[in-house]
Design an enzyme around this catalytic site. Structure first.
Site, PDB file in Angstrom:
ATOM      1  CE  LYS A 159      -4.266  -1.442   2.263  1.00  0.00           C
ATOM      2  NZ  LYS A 159      -5.110  -1.259   3.470  1.00  0.00           N
ATOM      3  CE  LYS A 204       0.612  -4.991   5.768  1.00  0.00           C
ATOM      4  NZ  LYS A 204       0.650  -3.569   5.917  1.00  0.00           N
ATOM      5  CG  HIS A 240      -5.994   1.782  10.675  1.00  0.00           C
ATOM      6  ND1 HIS A 240      -5.685   0.870  11.661  1.00  0.00           N
ATOM      7  CD2 HIS A 240      -4.821   2.049  10.050  1.00  0.00           C
ATOM      8  CE1 HIS A 240      -4.390   0.595  11.623  1.00  0.00           C
ATOM      9  NE2 HIS A 240      -3.846   1.298  10.659  1.00  0.00           N
ATOM     10  CG  HIS A 249      -7.169   6.735   8.704  1.00  0.00           C
ATOM     11  ND1 HIS A 249      -7.435   5.865   7.677  1.00  0.00           N
ATOM     12  CD2 HIS A 249      -5.891   6.491   9.071  1.00  0.00           C
ATOM     13  CE1 HIS A 249      -6.358   5.130   7.425  1.00  0.00           C
ATOM     14  NE2 HIS A 249      -5.412   5.491   8.266  1.00  0.00           N
TER      15      HIS A 249
HETATM   16  P1  NAD Z   1       7.280   8.493  10.136  1.00  0.00           P
HETATM   17  O1  NAD Z   1       7.641   7.936   8.842  1.00  0.00           O
HETATM   18  O2  NAD Z   1       6.807   9.897  10.207  1.00  0.00           O
HETATM   19  O3  NAD Z   1       8.509   8.303  11.128  1.00  0.00           O
HETATM   20  C1  NAD Z   1       8.399   8.746  12.443  1.00  0.00           C
HETATM   21  C2  NAD Z   1       9.520   9.705  12.836  1.00  0.00           C
HETATM   22  O4  NAD Z   1      10.690   8.954  13.131  1.00  0.00           O
HETATM   23  C3  NAD Z   1       9.920  10.693  11.770  1.00  0.00           C
HETATM   24  O5  NAD Z   1      10.260  11.903  12.367  1.00  0.00           O
HETATM   25  C4  NAD Z   1      11.151  10.039  11.156  1.00  0.00           C
HETATM   26  O6  NAD Z   1      12.016  10.965  10.532  1.00  0.00           O
HETATM   27  C5  NAD Z   1      11.795   9.452  12.378  1.00  0.00           C
HETATM   28  N1  NAD Z   1      12.643   8.308  12.166  1.00  0.00           N
HETATM   29  C6  NAD Z   1      12.483   7.295  11.314  1.00  0.00           C
HETATM   30  N2  NAD Z   1      13.396   6.346  11.530  1.00  0.00           N
HETATM   31  C7  NAD Z   1      14.179   6.766  12.530  1.00  0.00           C
HETATM   32  C8  NAD Z   1      15.279   6.211  13.214  1.00  0.00           C
HETATM   33  N3  NAD Z   1      15.716   4.985  12.979  1.00  0.00           N
HETATM   34  N4  NAD Z   1      15.854   6.949  14.201  1.00  0.00           N
HETATM   35  C9  NAD Z   1      15.373   8.179  14.513  1.00  0.00           C
HETATM   36  N5  NAD Z   1      14.319   8.745  13.922  1.00  0.00           N
HETATM   37  C10 NAD Z   1      13.717   8.041  12.952  1.00  0.00           C
HETATM   38  O7  NAD Z   1       6.131   7.619  10.837  1.00  0.00           O
HETATM   39  P2  NAD Z   1       5.844   6.059  10.910  1.00  0.00           P
HETATM   40  O8  NAD Z   1       5.177   5.859  12.218  1.00  0.00           O
HETATM   41  O9  NAD Z   1       7.039   5.258  10.580  1.00  0.00           O
HETATM   42  O10 NAD Z   1       4.808   5.832   9.735  1.00  0.00           O
HETATM   43  C11 NAD Z   1       3.530   6.440   9.765  1.00  0.00           C
HETATM   44  C12 NAD Z   1       3.010   6.511   8.342  1.00  0.00           C
HETATM   45  O11 NAD Z   1       2.874   5.199   7.818  1.00  0.00           O
HETATM   46  C13 NAD Z   1       1.642   7.172   8.249  1.00  0.00           C
HETATM   47  O12 NAD Z   1       1.640   8.087   7.190  1.00  0.00           O
HETATM   48  C14 NAD Z   1       0.715   6.013   7.951  1.00  0.00           C
HETATM   49  O13 NAD Z   1      -0.401   6.398   7.205  1.00  0.00           O
HETATM   50  C15 NAD Z   1       1.625   5.084   7.174  1.00  0.00           C
HETATM   51  N6  NAD Z   1       1.230   3.672   7.227  1.00  0.00           N
HETATM   52  C16 NAD Z   1       1.161   3.008   6.063  1.00  0.00           C
HETATM   53  C17 NAD Z   1       0.835   1.672   6.047  1.00  0.00           C
HETATM   54  C18 NAD Z   1       0.838   0.910   4.763  1.00  0.00           C
HETATM   55  O14 NAD Z   1       0.389  -0.236   4.753  1.00  0.00           O
HETATM   56  N7  NAD Z   1       1.360   1.467   3.695  1.00  0.00           N
HETATM   57  C19 NAD Z   1       0.563   1.007   7.259  1.00  0.00           C
HETATM   58  C20 NAD Z   1       0.655   1.725   8.449  1.00  0.00           C
HETATM   59  C21 NAD Z   1       0.986   3.069   8.428  1.00  0.00           C
HETATM   60  N1  GLY Z   2      -1.897  -1.225   7.223  1.00  0.00           N
HETATM   61  C1  GLY Z   2      -3.010  -1.758   6.512  1.00  0.00           C
HETATM   62  C2  GLY Z   2      -2.657  -2.642   5.380  1.00  0.00           C
HETATM   63  O1  GLY Z   2      -1.521  -2.800   5.010  1.00  0.00           O
HETATM   64  O2  GLY Z   2      -3.515  -3.217   4.797  1.00  0.00           O
END
Ligand code: NAD
Ligand code: GLY
Length: 371
Positions: A144, A228, A249, A253
């Site tokens: 996704k 997953k 979610h 959301h």
């Molecule tokens: P993010 O990508 O914003 O990362 C969180 C913070 O941590 C950021 O400030 C980043 O720069 C920092 N960071 C990342 N790695 C680091 C490290 N190793 N050391 C220090 N800092 C670090 O947030 P997230 O929680 O990783 O991801 C959230 C996003 O993922 C949302 O936009 C959500 O919608 C999306 N998401 C997508 C799916 C999917 O299936 N595609 C599933 C769940 C969430």
């Molecule tokens: N995080 C939801 C999905 O990957 O389907």
């Protein structure tokens, strides 16, 4: 260089790919090379992660023509304007259809780079190198990809599977505590939706997980990715069971959009949303009071916020929740719980019941949350 402690497979026929999990993987050339089709590699990262890890990834890619694009950090930049910078960089470097993108960062970078890979010249390869717990257990796996719209989370995007996922658990050592907790919310999600034993294990290892004990974290990543990978292999395009991964979610959301992107972390909003889903399930008579209380207590034990914000009241909440990809014919469908380890997708409730549950959760009309 350490070999991956574990390699899992996402089984999607000719689009199958490995998930490498282990310590010190990020700089291992052998994990990247089989998945890079030609010479050009564009690393997509952000201003926080690049100073920490970009040099090591570049070293692993020595011999390729490597360029990078470093985006500003934050959910607020997960939009079409910032996303376009990836194409600016690809075109500036004259990268062709056989290039490979490498997403180095958390879920925001993974979703944006993956979506750019889905669209650049109608689709190029990409590799996920997730560096947050949330990205290692969830967003890097499953294909996704996308960006937010002001009116709704992840409303613009595509399914596009990576060629490989390199989940280096040692990168979690630099993660801020709040981000670690946000990732733990998604770990709890797997226990809730399909694995009551895993939920028990998380309860028993709460302190080790918070202390970043390497063995506990790697078991959490591995068990989450196993779940997953199985779900995605069975239902890649979310026509059935994949929707269960959205537990919490629809509420979450609404929090992220309503509170303004970035104010609540995604995992925090999911935590509060899972508690709301549990309370709604309890109101419907599906989930017993003990289980409802256990869920709230575990998430609170990870220092996650579980009291949702009032936003603009229960009706405002319902409007935000109507902008959800699970809505069918205008009807809100929710992931609800029959028990810990047993989630279902359901629209088998009246809107007034949902409004009451939201009003109780946000303390409107003097109601108190259940559990
Ligand atoms: P993010 O990508 O914003 O990362 C969180 C913070 O941590 C950021 O400030 C980043 O720069 C920092 N960071 C990342 N790695 C680091 C490290 N190793 N050391 C220090 N800092 C670090 O947030 P997230 O929680 O990783 O991801 C959230 C996003 O993922 C949302 O936009 C959500 O919608 C999306 N998401 C997508 C799916 C999917 O299936 N595609 C599933 C769940 C969430
Ligand atoms: N995080 C939801 C999905 O990957 O389907």
């Amino acid at each position: 260089m350490a070999a991956p402690a574990r390699t899992l497979e996402v089984d999607l026929g000719e689009r199958s790919y490995p998930i490498y999990i282990g310590e010190d993987l990020i700089a291992d050339p052998a994990l990247y090379r089989p998945h890079v089709a030609a010479s050009q590699v564009m690393i997509v990262s952000n201003e926080t992660v690049a100073p920490l890890y970009l040099a090591r990834v570049k070293a692993a890619l020595e011999g390729f023509r490597v360029a990078e694009v470093v985006l500003p950090d934050g959910e607020i930049y997960k939009d079409l304007v910032t996303w376009n910078r990836i194409f600016d960089a690809l075109l500036e470097h004259r990268f062709g259809r056989d290039c490979t993108l490498v997403a180095l960062g958390g879920g925001v970078i993974g979703d944006m780079a993956g979506f750019a890979a889905a669209c650049y010249q109608r689709g190029v390869d990409f590799i996920q190198v997730p560096t947050t717990l949330l990205a290692q257990v969830d967003s890097s796996v499953g294909g996704k990809t996308g960006v937010n719209h002001a009116a709704g989370k992840n409303m613009i995007g595509a399914f596009h599977q990576p060629r490989a996922v390199i989940a280096d658990t040692s990168t979690l050592s630099t993660l801020p505590e709040r981000e670690l907790a946000a990732g733990l919310a998604e770990v709890v999600k797997y226990g809730l939706i399909r694995d009551a034993d895993f939920f028990d294990w998380i309860e028993q290892h709460r302190l080790q997980l918070l202390a970043r004990d390497a063995a506990a974290l790697s078991e959490a990543v591995e068990r989450s990715c196993l779940s997953k990978a199985e779900i995605v292999a069975a239902d890649e395009r979310e026509s059935g069971q994949r929707a269960l991964l959205n537990l919490g979610h629809t509420f979450g959301h609404a929090i992220e959009t309503g509170a303004g992107y970035g104010n609540w972390l995604h995992g925090e909003a999911v935590a509060a949303g899972m508690v709301m889903a549990a309370e709604m399930s309890h109101r419907l008579g599906w989930l017993d009071a003990d289980a409802t209380a256990r869920i709230a207590s575990l998430l609170r034990g990870f220092d996650l916020p579980i009291d949702p914000p009032p936003l603009s009241g229960a009706d405002g909440w319902l409007e935000l929740m109507a902008v959800d990809k699970k809505v069918q014919n205008g009807v809100i469908r929710l992931v609800l719980l029959r028990a810990i380890g047993h989630a279902v997708v359901s629209s088998d409730f009246a809107v007034d019941q949902l409004r009451d549950a939201i009003a109780a959760a946000i303390g409107e009309a003097g109601e108190r949350p259940v559990g």
